[in-house]
Scaffold this motif. Structure first.
Motif, PDB file in Angstrom:
ATOM      1  N   UNK A 177       0.791  -1.224   0.000  1.00  0.00           N
ATOM      2  CA  UNK A 177       0.000   0.000   0.000  1.00  0.00           C
ATOM      3  C   UNK A 177       0.819   1.267   0.000  1.00  0.00           C
ATOM      4  N   UNK A 178       2.153   1.168   0.168  1.00  0.00           N
ATOM      5  CA  UNK A 178       2.992   2.355   0.027  1.00  0.00           C
ATOM      6  C   UNK A 178       2.785   2.954  -1.364  1.00  0.00           C
ATOM      7  N   UNK A 179       2.758   4.260  -1.443  1.00  0.00           N
ATOM      8  CA  UNK A 179       2.678   4.937  -2.729  1.00  0.00           C
ATOM      9  C   UNK A 179       4.084   5.116  -3.290  1.00  0.00           C
ATOM     10  N   UNK A 180       4.226   4.912  -4.582  1.00  0.00           N
ATOM     11  CA  UNK A 180       5.547   4.969  -5.205  1.00  0.00           C
ATOM     12  C   UNK A 180       5.498   5.825  -6.456  1.00  0.00           C
ATOM     13  N   UNK A 181       6.551   6.610  -6.644  1.00  0.00           N
ATOM     14  CA  UNK A 181       6.723   7.405  -7.852  1.00  0.00           C
ATOM     15  C   UNK A 181       8.144   7.205  -8.354  1.00  0.00           C
ATOM     16  N   UNK A 182       8.295   6.885  -9.647  1.00  0.00           N
ATOM     17  CA  UNK A 182       9.600   6.700 -10.268  1.00  0.00           C
ATOM     18  C   UNK A 182       9.634   7.536 -11.545  1.00  0.00           C
ATOM     19  N   UNK A 183      10.536   8.509 -11.652  1.00  0.00           N
ATOM     20  CA  UNK A 183      10.601   9.351 -12.852  1.00  0.00           C
ATOM     21  C   UNK A 183      11.290   8.630 -14.000  1.00  0.00           C
ATOM     22  N   UNK A 184      10.592   7.649 -14.545  1.00  0.00           N
ATOM     23  CA  UNK A 184      11.135   6.810 -15.619  1.00  0.00           C
ATOM     24  C   UNK A 184      10.068   6.606 -16.680  1.00  0.00           C
ATOM     25  N   UNK A 185      10.367   7.006 -17.912  1.00  0.00           N
ATOM     26  CA  UNK A 185       9.445   6.821 -19.026  1.00  0.00           C
ATOM     27  C   UNK A 185       9.624   5.467 -19.698  1.00  0.00           C
ATOM     28  N   UNK A 186      10.728   4.764 -19.362  1.00  0.00           N
ATOM     29  CA  UNK A 186      11.029   3.480 -19.978  1.00  0.00           C
ATOM     30  C   UNK A 186      11.534   2.495 -18.923  1.00  0.00           C
ATOM     31  N   UNK A 187      11.500   1.233 -19.257  1.00  0.00           N
ATOM     32  CA  UNK A 187      12.040   0.188 -18.394  1.00  0.00           C
ATOM     33  C   UNK A 187      12.683  -0.868 -19.276  1.00  0.00           C
ATOM     34  N   UNK A 188      13.377  -1.835 -18.640  1.00  0.00           N
ATOM     35  CA  UNK A 188      14.012  -2.907 -19.398  1.00  0.00           C
ATOM     36  C   UNK A 188      13.189  -4.191 -19.229  1.00  0.00           C
ATOM     37  N   UNK A 189      12.411  -4.579 -20.237  1.00  0.00           N
ATOM     38  CA  UNK A 189      11.672  -5.847 -20.161  1.00  0.00           C
ATOM     39  C   UNK A 189      12.648  -7.002 -19.992  1.00  0.00           C
ATOM     40  N   UNK A 190      12.190  -8.079 -19.346  1.00  0.00           N
ATOM     41  CA  UNK A 190      13.063  -9.221 -19.076  1.00  0.00           C
ATOM     42  C   UNK A 190      12.420 -10.509 -19.560  1.00  0.00           C
ATOM     43  N   UNK A 191      13.277 -11.524 -19.732  1.00  0.00           N
ATOM     44  CA  UNK A 191      12.781 -12.843 -20.087  1.00  0.00           C
ATOM     45  C   UNK A 191      12.467 -13.643 -18.825  1.00  0.00           C
ATOM     46  N   UNK A 192      12.200 -14.918 -18.977  1.00  0.00           N
ATOM     47  CA  UNK A 192      11.827 -15.757 -17.836  1.00  0.00           C
ATOM     48  C   UNK A 192      12.948 -15.873 -16.808  1.00  0.00           C
ATOM     49  N   UNK A 193      14.200 -15.636 -17.224  1.00  0.00           N
ATOM     50  CA  UNK A 193      15.342 -15.679 -16.309  1.00  0.00           C
ATOM     51  C   UNK A 193      15.662 -14.309 -15.731  1.00  0.00           C
ATOM     52  N   UNK A 194      14.786 -13.309 -15.978  1.00  0.00           N
ATOM     53  CA  UNK A 194      14.952 -11.939 -15.491  1.00  0.00           C
ATOM     54  C   UNK A 194      16.162 -11.248 -16.111  1.00  0.00           C
ATOM     55  N   UNK A 195      16.511 -11.657 -17.326  1.00  0.00           N
ATOM     56  CA  UNK A 195      17.563 -11.015 -18.096  1.00  0.00           C
ATOM     57  C   UNK A 195      16.919 -10.022 -19.057  1.00  0.00           C
ATOM     58  N   UNK A 196      17.377  -8.770 -19.093  1.00  0.00           N
ATOM     59  CA  UNK A 196      16.798  -7.808 -20.041  1.00  0.00           C
ATOM     60  C   UNK A 196      16.865  -8.313 -21.477  1.00  0.00           C
ATOM     61  N   UNK A 197      15.804  -8.033 -22.219  1.00  0.00           N
ATOM     62  CA  UNK A 197      15.711  -8.519 -23.589  1.00  0.00           C
ATOM     63  C   UNK A 197      16.493  -7.654 -24.575  1.00  0.00           C
ATOM     64  N   UNK A 198      16.978  -6.499 -24.123  1.00  0.00           N
ATOM     65  CA  UNK A 198      17.756  -5.615 -24.983  1.00  0.00           C
ATOM     66  C   UNK A 198      17.076  -4.284 -25.171  1.00  0.00           C
ATOM     67  N   UNK A 199      16.165  -4.166 -26.141  1.00  0.00           N
ATOM     68  CA  UNK A 199      15.499  -2.887 -26.387  1.00  0.00           C
ATOM     69  C   UNK A 199      14.693  -2.418 -25.175  1.00  0.00           C
ATOM     70  N   UNK A 200      14.672  -1.112 -24.961  1.00  0.00           N
ATOM     71  CA  UNK A 200      13.901  -0.538 -23.868  1.00  0.00           C
ATOM     72  C   UNK A 200      12.430  -0.452 -24.274  1.00  0.00           C
ATOM     73  N   UNK A 201      11.533  -0.426 -23.285  1.00  0.00           N
ATOM     74  CA  UNK A 201      10.096  -0.339 -23.546  1.00  0.00           C
ATOM     75  C   UNK A 201       9.517   0.868 -22.838  1.00  0.00           C
ATOM     76  N   UNK A 202       8.503   1.465 -23.432  1.00  0.00           N
ATOM     77  CA  UNK A 202       7.806   2.592 -22.826  1.00  0.00           C
ATOM     78  C   UNK A 202       6.902   2.081 -21.686  1.00  0.00           C
TER      79      UNK A 202
END
Length: 320
Positions: A177-202
């Motif tokens: 229930x904590x409120x969270x704010x992160x000034x990020x327009x993009x993130x790094x999507x990951x695969x099943x092993x939590x490894x970033x897939x490469x390209x950034x996502x909005x």
């Protein structure tokens, strides 16, 4: 090996703020902040203060390195040379390996109103090239707890140091229930092993959009690409406990921040200053991106002789 309580180092920040540290992983074991009712609340969750505690969380509250987060395939190539690292998370290396910095005893002392930890990592340590000299200095500045980390190397290497503290501004219960704010327009999507897939996502239109504050909910174990990038100290995240109004801002000089919502916490995990339930604490880990040594498009993690790696983190508290 366990870390005796007698080795804990306490730093009084005044105005009701107090921090407790351990040489085990240069660990933040406890952080007390004042409350409107006058009594302090302990806000750090899961830090055992010990090395190799069989009933503890091995990373909670520690400095993770030589490379925090995940490296795919437990290896990377630098300057045409391939380096193989010991895997400790399936086929990956996580947080520098089984004997990463969070699992080592640092040398610590009080100096100039700060708690300063030092660690020498030899050439070849956990597969990484170069002898690394690391310093981590904690201190208070008003209602801010800061951490200044530096490193130098004797050979070209990769470095990504972060702090793996778990927070709960209420000091008990879960943090969903904590409120969270992160000034990020993009993130790094990951695969099943939590490894970033490469390209950034909005983040727009996804559950990763924390540009406006909202409940953490969860689960999360993802890296957010901060709009400010790497460089001058900038806001990485803001968390608010809505019942009490207590707030925490995490500031960093690095380009990313990992949000993890403590899915693995159970009462079986023991710590001297907190109790654990699932989602008892959230981690906000400022960093360069996971697997950056294998992704040329990501911010570089390379450190060369003659250079100094620097990462400053500030935890700014308010609402009391």
């Amino acid at each position: 090996m366990t870390q005796p309580v007698e080795d804990f180092i306490t730093l009084d920040g005044g105005d009701g703020l107090k921090a407790v540290f351990s040489p085990a992983g240069a660990q933040l074991v406890a952080l007390y902040i004042p409350t409107r009712s006058g009594g302090p609340v302990q806000t750090v969750i899961g830090s055992s203060g010990r090395l190799d505690a069989p009933d503890g969380d091995g990373w909670a509250g520690t400095i993770c390195g030589r490379y925090a987060n995940r490296i795919a395939g437990a290896g990377f190539t630098l300057d045409g040379v391939a380096y193989k690292l010991p895997a400790n998370d399936g086929t990956k290396q996580l947080h520098g390996g089984a004997s990463g910095f969070g699992h080592l005893a640092w040398q610590g002392e009080k100096a100039g109103g700060q708690v300063v930890f030092r660690l020498d990592s030899p050439d070849g340590d956990m597969g990484y090239p170069g002898a690394l000299g690391v310093t981590a200095a904690y201190g208070f500045d008003g209602h801010t707890l800061f951490l200044e980390m530096t490193a130098t190397t004797t050979r070209p290497t990769v470095v990504n140091l972060t702090h793996h503290v778990y927070w709960n501004l209420l000091g008990k219960g879960d943090i969903l229930g904590h409120l969270l704010q992160i000034p990020a327009s993009r993130y790094t999507p990951v695969d099943a092993d939590k490894i970033p897939l490469g390209p950034l996502a909005e983040v727009v239109g996804t559950r990763f959009d924390f540009r406006d504050k909202r409940p953490i909910a969860g689960p999360y174990d993802h890296n957010f690409v901060l709009d400010a990038g790497r460089g001058a100290l900038h806001l990485g995240a803001r968390a608010i406990e809505p019942v009490t109004g207590r707030a925490l801002e995490v500031w960093t000089t690095e380009p990313g921040i990992q949000l993890y919502t403590g899915e693995h916490f159970t009462p079986a995990i023991k710590a001297p200053f907190s109790e654990q339930i699932k989602n008892a604490g959230f981690a906000l880990e400022p960093q360069t991106f996971p697997n950056a040594p294998n992704e040329p498009s990501y911010p570089s993690a390379v450190l060369r002789p003659g250079e100094t790696y620097r990462h400053r983190i500030e935890w700014r508290f308010s609402g009391f």
